[in-house]
Design a protein around this motif. Sequence first.
Motif, PDB file in Angstrom:
ATOM      1  N   THR A   1       0.841  -1.185   0.000  1.00  0.00           N
ATOM      2  CA  THR A   1       0.000   0.000   0.000  1.00  0.00           C
ATOM      3  C   THR A   1       0.881   1.243   0.000  1.00  0.00           C
ATOM      4  O   THR A   1       2.096   1.162   0.227  1.00  0.00           O
TER       5      THR A   1
ATOM      6  N   TRP B   1      -6.998   0.147   3.767  1.00  0.00           N
ATOM      7  CA  TRP B   1      -6.978  -1.186   3.157  1.00  0.00           C
ATOM      8  C   TRP B   1      -5.706  -1.935   3.537  1.00  0.00           C
ATOM      9  O   TRP B   1      -5.750  -3.124   3.893  1.00  0.00           O
TER      10      TRP B   1
ATOM     11  N   ASP C   1      -7.475  -2.653  -3.123  1.00  0.00           N
ATOM     12  CA  ASP C   1      -7.372  -1.284  -2.615  1.00  0.00           C
ATOM     13  C   ASP C   1      -8.049  -0.326  -3.595  1.00  0.00           C
ATOM     14  O   ASP C   1      -7.740  -0.348  -4.791  1.00  0.00           O
TER      15      ASP C   1
END
Length: 249
Positions: A150, A212, A243
């Motif tokens: 991420t 997420w 995501d």
Amino acid sequence: MVTVNDVTQMMFRWAPPELAMDWDNVGLLVGRGDREVHRVLVALDVSPDVAAEAAETGTDLIVSHHPVIFDPLKKIGPQDVPFQLVQAGISAICMHTNLDAAEGGVNEVLAGIFDMKNMETFAEGCGRIGTTMPTTVEALAKFCADTLHTGVKYVNGARAVTCLAEVSGGGGSYLQEAIDRGADCLVTGEAAHHIALLAKQKGIGLVVAGHWGTEHAIADVLAALIVRQFPGLTVAHAEADTDPYCYLA
């Protein structure tokens, strides 16, 4: 025969509804409890793409972390995911802050990723605080980027990190509590601008690793638990459970 109610009760034994915060909405949110289940899809979010995948694969039940119905519905139509689920005959069980707080739940999975020891609960029972091998805030941020897949931003701290606090999802508001509990750094999914300013002022590390990113690992844990408890079911992690953000390199 396994029913939706059977899966709901199993989930509640793991993450009792009493652990959920007052504002939350958990449990069987769409569908009939007496319906027979053969195929289950697990996801962090019941997005339109996840709902479509469930319909295409003949799924009877979606088990998710985030509630598919959260705010009161004033009207509902074909553009709404709950409508799409009802139309396709798909039930939805959602386990949110109760699963954040549960033993072995979202935050203990996240703490395990950081190899935290001597853990205690904080952040209204949802977060975890504990010891870790000495590291730096920058190294933690890089670890999150590599491990949680991420986008990550961080506020550097003034000291090495040996006491780490973490709250999955939107946990930035618990920074002051983490400071009061002696943490050197807080890892969370979301934090407001004034929280970053507070971290910088106090010389405390803050790693913001995405909502997420800090929670999606629970979906595979959910899938494994359901398979273990109900080996006759077909269980999969939704491929569409991704995501919602795109990140610049």
